[in-house]
Design a protein around this motif. Structure first.
Motif, mmCIF file in Angstrom:
data_model
loop_
_atom_site.group_PDB
_atom_site.id
_atom_site.type_symbol
_atom_site.label_atom_id
_atom_site.label_comp_id
_atom_site.label_asym_id
_atom_site.label_seq_id
_atom_site.Cartn_x
_atom_site.Cartn_y
_atom_site.Cartn_z
ATOM 1 N N SER A 77 88.132 50.505 39.134
ATOM 2 C CA SER A 77 86.754 50.033 39.235
ATOM 3 C C SER A 77 86.120 50.058 37.850
ATOM 4 O O SER A 77 86.056 51.115 37.207
ATOM 5 C CB SER A 77 85.973 50.918 40.204
ATOM 6 O OG SER A 77 84.618 50.509 40.286
ATOM 7 N N ASN A 78 85.671 48.922 37.379
ATOM 8 C CA ASN A 78 85.136 48.799 36.024
ATOM 9 C C ASN A 78 83.843 49.590 35.864
ATOM 10 O O ASN A 78 82.928 49.497 36.687
ATOM 11 C CB ASN A 78 84.881 47.325 35.703
ATOM 12 C CG ASN A 78 84.585 47.099 34.238
ATOM 13 O OD1 ASN A 78 85.040 47.845 33.382
ATOM 14 N ND2 ASN A 78 83.808 46.070 33.929
ATOM 15 N N PRO A 133 87.423 52.495 32.484
ATOM 16 C CA PRO A 133 87.528 51.192 31.822
ATOM 17 C C PRO A 133 86.155 50.564 31.622
ATOM 18 O O PRO A 133 85.235 50.814 32.412
ATOM 19 C CB PRO A 133 88.375 50.369 32.804
ATOM 20 C CG PRO A 133 88.116 50.994 34.136
ATOM 21 C CD PRO A 133 87.878 52.462 33.875
ATOM 22 N N GLU A 135 86.038 47.072 30.559
ATOM 23 C CA GLU A 135 86.215 45.624 30.611
ATOM 24 C C GLU A 135 87.227 45.284 31.693
ATOM 25 O O GLU A 135 88.130 46.047 31.983
ATOM 26 C CB GLU A 135 86.670 45.070 29.258
ATOM 27 C CG GLU A 135 87.975 45.644 28.742
ATOM 28 C CD GLU A 135 88.379 45.038 27.410
ATOM 29 O OE1 GLU A 135 88.687 43.833 27.378
ATOM 30 O OE2 GLU A 135 88.383 45.774 26.403
ATOM 31 N N ARG A 136 87.006 44.131 32.321
ATOM 32 C CA ARG A 136 87.898 43.708 33.400
ATOM 33 C C ARG A 136 89.186 43.115 32.829
ATOM 34 O O ARG A 136 89.237 42.720 31.680
ATOM 35 C CB ARG A 136 87.195 42.659 34.264
ATOM 36 C CG ARG A 136 86.055 43.227 35.099
ATOM 37 C CD ARG A 136 85.106 42.149 35.593
ATOM 38 N NE ARG A 136 84.279 41.655 34.490
ATOM 39 C CZ ARG A 136 84.395 40.454 33.952
ATOM 40 N NH1 ARG A 136 85.302 39.612 34.409
ATOM 41 N NH2 ARG A 136 83.613 40.078 32.959
ATOM 42 N N TYR A 139 95.575 46.001 32.961
ATOM 43 C CA TYR A 139 95.877 47.167 32.136
ATOM 44 C C TYR A 139 97.314 47.602 32.425
ATOM 45 O O TYR A 139 97.718 47.687 33.598
ATOM 46 C CB TYR A 139 94.921 48.318 32.457
ATOM 47 C CG TYR A 139 93.514 48.146 31.925
ATOM 48 C CD1 TYR A 139 92.898 49.167 31.200
ATOM 49 C CD2 TYR A 139 92.792 46.982 32.133
ATOM 50 C CE1 TYR A 139 91.608 49.046 30.720
ATOM 51 C CE2 TYR A 139 91.496 46.833 31.667
ATOM 52 C CZ TYR A 139 90.910 47.859 30.953
ATOM 53 O OH TYR A 139 89.626 47.712 30.480
ATOM 54 N N VAL A 169 91.798 45.863 36.689
ATOM 55 C CA VAL A 169 90.452 46.427 36.604
ATOM 56 C C VAL A 169 89.484 45.392 37.155
ATOM 57 O O VAL A 169 89.271 44.328 36.570
ATOM 58 C CB VAL A 169 90.095 46.801 35.156
ATOM 59 C CG1 VAL A 169 88.656 47.319 35.085
ATOM 60 C CG2 VAL A 169 91.051 47.866 34.632
ATOM 61 N N SER A 172 82.966 46.700 39.501
ATOM 62 C CA SER A 172 82.724 48.028 40.061
ATOM 63 C C SER A 172 82.617 47.992 41.585
ATOM 64 O O SER A 172 81.618 47.546 42.145
ATOM 65 C CB SER A 172 81.431 48.600 39.467
ATOM 66 O OG SER A 172 81.150 49.859 40.008
ATOM 67 N N MET A 262 80.159 48.562 27.741
ATOM 68 C CA MET A 262 80.270 47.405 28.618
ATOM 69 C C MET A 262 79.288 46.324 28.184
ATOM 70 O O MET A 262 78.203 46.615 27.680
ATOM 71 C CB MET A 262 79.980 47.799 30.079
ATOM 72 C CG MET A 262 81.025 48.700 30.701
ATOM 73 S SD MET A 262 80.551 49.290 32.341
ATOM 74 C CE MET A 262 80.250 47.742 33.204
ATOM 75 N N ASP A 266 79.187 42.361 32.322
ATOM 76 C CA ASP A 266 79.846 43.277 33.252
ATOM 77 C C ASP A 266 78.835 43.995 34.138
ATOM 78 O O ASP A 266 79.082 44.218 35.324
ATOM 79 C CB ASP A 266 80.699 44.287 32.485
ATOM 80 C CG ASP A 266 81.998 43.678 31.982
ATOM 81 O OD1 ASP A 266 82.695 43.052 32.780
ATOM 82 O OD2 ASP A 266 82.293 43.814 30.780
ATOM 83 N N ASN A 270 78.797 43.693 38.207
ATOM 84 C CA ASN A 270 78.784 44.860 39.097
ATOM 85 C C ASN A 270 77.609 44.806 40.064
ATOM 86 O O ASN A 270 77.754 45.099 41.257
ATOM 87 C CB ASN A 270 78.741 46.141 38.280
ATOM 88 C CG ASN A 270 80.013 46.381 37.486
ATOM 89 O OD1 ASN A 270 81.041 45.744 37.724
ATOM 90 N ND2 ASN A 270 79.952 47.283 36.525
ATOM 91 N N TYR A 316 86.306 38.604 39.101
ATOM 92 C CA TYR A 316 87.339 39.289 38.327
ATOM 93 C C TYR A 316 87.682 38.542 37.039
ATOM 94 O O TYR A 316 87.970 39.150 36.008
ATOM 95 C CB TYR A 316 88.585 39.461 39.199
ATOM 96 C CG TYR A 316 89.814 39.929 38.464
ATOM 97 C CD1 TYR A 316 89.872 41.200 37.893
ATOM 98 C CD2 TYR A 316 90.928 39.112 38.335
ATOM 99 C CE1 TYR A 316 90.996 41.639 37.222
ATOM 100 C CE2 TYR A 316 92.064 39.542 37.663
ATOM 101 C CZ TYR A 316 92.088 40.809 37.111
ATOM 102 O OH TYR A 316 93.199 41.228 36.449
#
Length: 448
Positions: A77-78, A133, A135-136, A139, A169, A172, A262, A266, A270, A316
């Motif tokens: 979850s970002n 994290p 950033e989306r 990873y 990622v 959120s 962020m 972002d 979220n 995303y």
């Protein structure tokens, strides 16, 4: 998601090996002046070699020395704290010392992660650590390296859990559960800083029920009361449903500004995810529009079961661009694609009054047919500058400029409100709560 492999890699030497070797060399050096030390040096050398061979056999002769397992979710979850767990089991028949180095994704730029400890025979140690994290995207976790030493501490063996693990990622989603529970219990305003007062009735009648303390006496149904022989009965109303709520996200250069690692984009993503979920729980239809110099994605408002999955998948892949956003194209797109009156929640940012005035005509055109809520961001760093005392001329000049920009933000709010456009000026960390509170307020006022 679990990943499990074991590999044996070349040996290393511990500090105890080098200190012991230096001590043996020192004995040989001293034996030139004191020949009596020469036999001691020879015995020490052979003893040292024997101990190294013994330590090597202890650490390397057992092929399956450790069980290493990394337990991590297939998605993060970002902007939230996400947990990673390492499970290590000692398969040796003696106590060992370990040093664990987990190769976490490069996006975190954390190159000094290591954990040391002691494991008894057949003991399992669970190591947990948290990652946040900002950033989306995708990873990649790489190898987990465990350096093993026996009680002798001369030889070090590295056992590697080799392989890649990909984690997505996403926007959120961890706070979703909290907001869902509050929405179902009609206590959603408790997530914010204030209670939302219900203004009047909605238009949808739900049922007639017995009066209880706290019910609005203006809703008394006297005919039903008479039929019940004097038992007070009240009309129960529910919020209007199936209203359209569109979150419109600006992906232009103004949303590239960072805050606590962020970008503003972002934070907007979220908040969109949470607001869409709350709207669906409240039986409204949630939709999505993204734009920059061109229209990005358009997801028609709906309340079908798969709508949240579609919104999450669309959000995303959203990225900021460094071009100026085209509000004229946004207006044309909304006019042609959204025919029913809807709540348009526009996530953007204006740093100056002149920046707003270039886009204001298009926002006003959208507001003719829809209820527009403009959400933009307070510059918290400027706010901190204005609160600091001025100790010299340079600081005073900087503070004056900062106050000018802060004042312009307030002018932007007034300018939008003068044209009947609802506005939220918020710090990024309060964006979700303030946006949800405003949605509940507008719904309670039957403004949509």
């Amino acid at each position: 998601m679990k990943f499990y492999k074991r590999y044996i890699l070349p040996l290393y030497f511990g500090r105890r090996f080098y200190w012991s070797f230096v001590a043996v060399i020192l004995l040989y050096v001293l034996s030139y002046n004191w020949p009596v030390l020469y036999p001691v040096a020879q015995v020490s050398l052979w003893f040292f070699v024997a101990m190294v061979l013994l330590d090597f056999s202890l650490v390397f002769l057992r092929k399956e020395g450790l069980n290493i397992e990394r337990i991590v979710s297939d998605r993060f979850s970002n902007g939230d704290i996400n947990k990673v767990q390492l499970s290590i089991t000692n398969l040796f028949h003696f106590r060992i010392q370990i040093k664990v180095i987990d190769e976490i994704p490069v996006q975190f730029q954390q190159r000094d992660f290591s954990v040391s400890g002691v494991l008894n025979s057949e003991e399992t140690k669970n190591i947990e650590y948290n990652l946040r994290p900002v950033e989306r995207g995708e990873y990649i976790f790489n190898d987990t390296n465990v350096f093993v030493k026996s009680p002798l501490g001369l030889v070090v063996r590295r056992i590697k859990n080799e392989g890649e693990q990909m984690v997505k990622v996403l926007p959120s989603y961890l706070p979703l559960r909290q907001f869902e529970l509050m929405a179902y219990s009609n206590n959603l305003a408790e997530a914010g800083s204030r209670k939302i007062r219900k203004l009047g009735h909605s238009l949808e009648f739900e049922q007639i029920k017995e009066y209880v303390t706290g019910d609005d006496i203006r809703s008394l149904n006297w005919k039903a009361t008479a039929r019940k022989g004097g038992q007070l009965m009240v009309n129960n109303y529910t919020d209007e449903r199936s209203q359209q709520v569109y979150c419109v996200i600006d992906k232009g250069r103004v949303m590239k500004m960072p805050f606590e690692g962020m970008t503003l984009l972002d934070y907007a993503i979220n908040a969109t995810l949470i607001l869409s979920r709350v709207a669906l729980i409240k039986q409204d239809r949630a939709g999505l529009v993204t734009f920059a110099e061109n229209i990005g994605h358009f997801l028609p408002a709906d309340r079908k079961a798969a709508q949240m999955g579609s919104i999450l998948e669309t959000l995303y892949n959203q990225q900021t661009k460094f071009l100026e956003s085209d509000f004229e194209k946004l207006y044309a797109h909304i006019r042609t694609r959204i025919s029913q009156r809807s709540l348009i929640v526009l996530f953007t940012n204006f740093e100056s009054l002149s920046g707003l005035q270039r886009q204001l005509p298009y926002i006003r055109h959208i507001a003719r047919n829809h209820l527009v809520l403009v959400v933009f961001f307070e510059n918290t760093e400027l706010r901190q500058l204005t609160d600091e005392p001025a100790e010299d001329i340079e600081t005073l000049y900087t503070k004056t400029i900062a106050e000018k920009f802060v004042y312009e933000k307030r002018l932007i709010v007034k300018e939008l409100q003068q044209h009947g456009i609802f506005t939220i000026l918020t710090a990024p960390q309060n964006l979700t709560v303030n946006t949800v509170n405003k949605y509940l307020e507008l719904k309670a006022r039957q403004a949509i």
